[in-house]
Write an enzyme that holds these catalytic residues in place. Structure first.
Site, PDB file in Angstrom:
ATOM      1  N   HIS A  35     -12.759  -5.274  10.226  1.00 47.02           N
ATOM      2  CA  HIS A  35     -13.627  -4.226   9.648  1.00 47.02           C
ATOM      3  C   HIS A  35     -14.379  -3.458  10.747  1.00 47.02           C
ATOM      4  CE1 HIS A  35     -13.165  -5.044   5.274  1.00 47.02           C
ATOM      5  NE2 HIS A  35     -12.758  -6.211   5.742  1.00 47.02           N
ATOM      6  N   THR A  36     -13.832  -3.476  11.927  1.00 44.55           N
ATOM      7  CA  THR A  36     -14.411  -2.697  13.026  1.00 44.55           C
ATOM      8  C   THR A  36     -13.727  -1.335  13.136  1.00 44.55           C
ATOM      9  OG1 THR A  36     -12.882  -3.925  14.423  1.00 44.55           O
ATOM     10  CG2 THR A  36     -15.183  -4.613  14.481  1.00 44.55           C
ATOM     11  N   SER A  68      16.840  -1.267   0.221  1.00 44.19           N
ATOM     12  CA  SER A  68      16.112  -2.475   0.636  1.00 44.19           C
ATOM     13  C   SER A  68      16.919  -3.693   0.206  1.00 44.19           C
ATOM     14  CB  SER A  68      14.729  -2.524  -0.017  1.00 44.19           C
ATOM     15  OG  SER A  68      14.229  -3.864   0.029  1.00 44.19           O
ATOM     16  N   ALA A 122       1.339  -9.750   2.330  1.00 47.96           N
ATOM     17  CA  ALA A 122       0.587 -10.935   2.776  1.00 47.96           C
ATOM     18  C   ALA A 122      -0.474 -10.569   3.806  1.00 47.96           C
ATOM     19  CB  ALA A 122       1.538 -11.971   3.361  1.00 47.96           C
ATOM     20  N   SER A 125       1.391  -6.818   7.453  1.00 39.98           N
ATOM     21  CA  SER A 125       1.833  -5.453   7.675  1.00 39.98           C
ATOM     22  C   SER A 125       3.339  -5.242   7.561  1.00 39.98           C
ATOM     23  CB  SER A 125       1.319  -4.934   9.019  1.00 39.98           C
ATOM     24  OG  SER A 125       1.140  -3.562   8.909  1.00 39.98           O
ATOM     25  N   SER A 126       3.880  -5.676   6.442  1.00 41.02           N
ATOM     26  CA  SER A 126       5.284  -5.369   6.154  1.00 41.02           C
ATOM     27  C   SER A 126       5.463  -3.864   6.000  1.00 41.02           C
ATOM     28  CB  SER A 126       5.735  -6.081   4.875  1.00 41.02           C
ATOM     29  OG  SER A 126       5.093  -5.549   3.731  1.00 41.02           O
ATOM     30  N   GLU A 159       1.899   6.646   5.617  1.00 36.11           N
ATOM     31  CA  GLU A 159       1.176   5.694   4.756  1.00 36.11           C
ATOM     32  C   GLU A 159      -0.054   6.351   4.108  1.00 36.11           C
ATOM     33  OE1 GLU A 159       1.418   1.771   5.814  1.00 36.11           O
ATOM     34  OE2 GLU A 159      -0.061   1.073   4.381  1.00 36.11           O
ATOM     35  N   ASP A 171      -2.270  -1.078  12.254  1.00 35.15           N
ATOM     36  CA  ASP A 171      -0.966  -1.655  11.926  1.00 35.15           C
ATOM     37  C   ASP A 171       0.169  -0.942  12.653  1.00 35.15           C
ATOM     38  OD1 ASP A 171      -2.538  -3.054  10.207  1.00 35.15           O
ATOM     39  OD2 ASP A 171      -1.683  -2.231   8.367  1.00 35.15           O
TER      40      ASP A 171
HETATM   41  P1  ADP Z   1       1.420  -5.510   3.822  1.00 34.00           P
HETATM   42  O1  ADP Z   1       1.622  -4.328   4.701  1.00 34.00           O
HETATM   43  O2  ADP Z   1       0.210  -6.293   4.175  1.00 34.00           O
HETATM   44  O3  ADP Z   1       2.630  -6.388   3.724  1.00 34.00           O
HETATM   45  P2  ADP Z   1       1.209  -3.430   1.866  1.00 34.00           P
HETATM   46  O4  ADP Z   1       0.761  -3.423   0.451  1.00 34.00           O
HETATM   47  O5  ADP Z   1       0.543  -2.536   2.828  1.00 34.00           O
HETATM   48  O6  ADP Z   1       1.144  -4.953   2.349  1.00 34.00           O
HETATM   49  O7  ADP Z   1       2.751  -3.082   1.932  1.00 34.00           O
HETATM   50  C1  ADP Z   1       3.681  -3.773   1.113  1.00 34.00           C
HETATM   51  C2  ADP Z   1       4.653  -2.772   0.500  1.00 34.00           C
HETATM   52  O8  ADP Z   1       5.569  -2.274   1.512  1.00 34.00           O
HETATM   53  C3  ADP Z   1       5.557  -3.404  -0.534  1.00 34.00           C
HETATM   54  O9  ADP Z   1       4.941  -3.436  -1.803  1.00 34.00           O
HETATM   55  C4  ADP Z   1       6.756  -2.455  -0.520  1.00 34.00           C
HETATM   56  O10 ADP Z   1       6.487  -1.275  -1.256  1.00 34.00           O
HETATM   57  C5  ADP Z   1       6.834  -2.066   0.950  1.00 34.00           C
HETATM   58  N1  ADP Z   1       7.793  -2.956   1.651  1.00 34.00           N
HETATM   59  C6  ADP Z   1       7.548  -3.765   2.696  1.00 34.00           C
HETATM   60  N2  ADP Z   1       8.666  -4.437   3.088  1.00 34.00           N
HETATM   61  C7  ADP Z   1       9.639  -4.034   2.250  1.00 34.00           C
HETATM   62  C8  ADP Z   1      11.033  -4.369   2.104  1.00 34.00           C
HETATM   63  N3  ADP Z   1      11.615  -5.263   2.901  1.00 34.00           N
HETATM   64  N4  ADP Z   1      11.722  -3.734   1.121  1.00 34.00           N
HETATM   65  C9  ADP Z   1      11.134  -2.832   0.323  1.00 34.00           C
HETATM   66  N5  ADP Z   1       9.843  -2.495   0.398  1.00 34.00           N
HETATM   67  C10 ADP Z   1       9.106  -3.080   1.339  1.00 34.00           C
HETATM   68 MG    MG Z   2       0.344  -2.668   4.876  1.00 38.93          MG
END
Ligand code: ADP
Ligand code: MG
Length: 384
Positions: A35-36, A68, A122, A125-126, A159, A171
């Site tokens: 939170h910085t 995906s 989770a 940063s997916s 984003e 991220d």
């Molecule tokens: P975080 O970045 O912490 O994982 P976010 O809510 O910012 O969480 O991002 C998650 C979203 O990114 C998923 O709900 C999906 O829409 C997208 N995403 C991430 N990885 C995949 C993947 N392998 N296939 C499809 N969508 C993905």
């Molecule tokens: Mg994210």
């Protein structure tokens, strides 16, 4: 590492041709600095050895085909139809193409088939992993000359403006700029980034990342409330942002509101901890990071009030099981913790947290040992 054979086969099925190449970008964890970012302060993330991989190729038409493997879904759009707010997982990829084109880069029809082993949602940063992998693929496919920090900024535009998630640059900067066995010190005001060595294995340490799997609730409202408190306090103190508070005691003396005082104390001390961690890591003293992790957690728990019982139990159990230091990482109200452990101990400590969760009646956590890994790039076809 995602299954590259399955990825390439899926690409062939979508196009009848071979991909022009494979590109990747990693997820990340924030070592310290929570939170910085929106207080113009400092963060210190590192990239994970978990990543999104993309098989991509140019097309002769104006279609953007996105697949995906995790979601077993295929979405096709025409480049002319790209517009913010289209929603769904494909928006993260379509947003990147849109952001590049908005910035004047020539990007044509493309097929993007992706697979990721960064767990979705989770806090690792997916989302940045798939955005930054797409930027890496498109810059190579269309021979675009874009410096790395600008690539991260374009992924952030995807984003913020296209998906509509108001996140900072942390991220995407980590996923794009990080290097192996290093952290990335980022000044969120100047966007100046510096590598800092984190030779964990070499010094006999390991980092445990444990996902408490706590469902995030009220996160958006709480996040907005914390942000608003910081802005209000900065206004009372007459500074542009809390990063500019140089004398904490003096600042606390000027704040009548107890909530403001707590929030300011977290942000100011957390910024100091990031600066200290940066200096200690530069000096090669990784063991000294442990008490900073502990202090960061206490500050998030007591002053910023963003932890929850599962997260606190995970941190306390990790500490009593022998972790040298531990803290919640990410925005809070659930998500992951990290712990600095001696080499070879991370898995055992993860198991002890799992046992404590079972005893408390909480769902099972998931964990892995994290090695600071390189940021986005092209993948050798052999997967190396
Ligand atoms: P975080 O970045 O912490 O994982 P976010 O809510 O910012 O969480 O991002 C998650 C979203 O990114 C998923 O709900 C999906 O829409 C997208 N995403 C991430 N990885 C995949 C993947 N392998 N296939 C499809 N969508 C993905
Ligand atoms: Mg994210």
């Amino acid at each position: 590492m995602p299954d590259l054979t399955a990825l390439t086969e899926r690409y062939r099925r979508a196009t009848g041709t071979e991909p022009d190449g494979l590109w990747f970008a990693p997820g990340r964890v924030n070592l310290i600095g929570e939170h910085t970012d929106y207080n113009d302060g400092f963060v210190l993330p590192f990239a994970l050895d978990r990543k999104a991989v993309i098989a991509a190729g140019r097309r002769d038409d104006s279609a953007l085909v996105m697949v995906s493997l995790e979601l077993d879904d295929e979405v096709t759009m025409d480049l002319a139809d790209l517009a913010p707010g289209s929603g769904g997982w494909a928006a993260y990829l379509a947003g990147v193409v849109w952001a590049l084109r908005q910035a004047g880069h020539q990007v044509g029809g493309t097929t993007i088939v992706m697979s990721s082993d960064v767990p979705l949602g989770a806090g690792l940063s997916s989302s940045a992993a798939i955005e930054c992998a797409a930027v890496a693929a498109l810059t190579d496919l269309y021979s675009l000359d874009i410096p790395k920090m600008d690539r991260a900024k374009l992924a952030r535009v995807a984003e913020n403006a296209y998906v509509g998630a108001p996140t900072g640059l942390l991220d995407q900067a980590a996923s794009t700029l990080c290097e192996a066995d290093a952290g990335l010190f980022l000044d969120c005001r100047t966007l100046e980034a510096q590598q800092v060595p984190l030779p964990m294995a070499e010094q006999g340490f390991e980092i445990l990342v444990l996902d408490t799997k706590t469902p995030h609730s009220h996160v958006d409202g709480e996040y907005g409330a914390r942000r608003a408190s910081c802005e209000e306090a900065a206004a009372v103190l007459g500074v542009p942002a809390l990063r500019d508070v140089t004398d904490l005691d003096d600042a606390l003396g000027q704040l009548a509101d107890e909530t403001h005082r707590k929030r300011v104390r977290h942000v100011v001390t957390e910024n100091q901890r990031v600066l200290e961690a940066f200096e200690l890591a530069k000096a090669g003293n990784l063991a000294a990071l442990a008490p900073l992790l502990d202090a960061s957690h206490v500050s998030m728990r007591d002053d910023y009030e963003i932890t929850v019982p599962t997260v606190d139990l995970a941190v306390e159990t990790a500490r009593s099981a022998g972790a040298l230091g531990a803290r919640m990482t990410g925005g809070g109200f659930g998500g992951c913790i990290i712990a600095l452990t001696r080499a070879g101990e991370a898995d055992r400590i993860g198991q002890e947290v799992a046992a404590a969760f079972a005893a408390a009646g909480y769902g099972a956590p998931e964990w892995f040992s994290a090695t600071p890994a390189p940021g986005a790039g092209r993948l050798d076809p052999t997967g190396a």
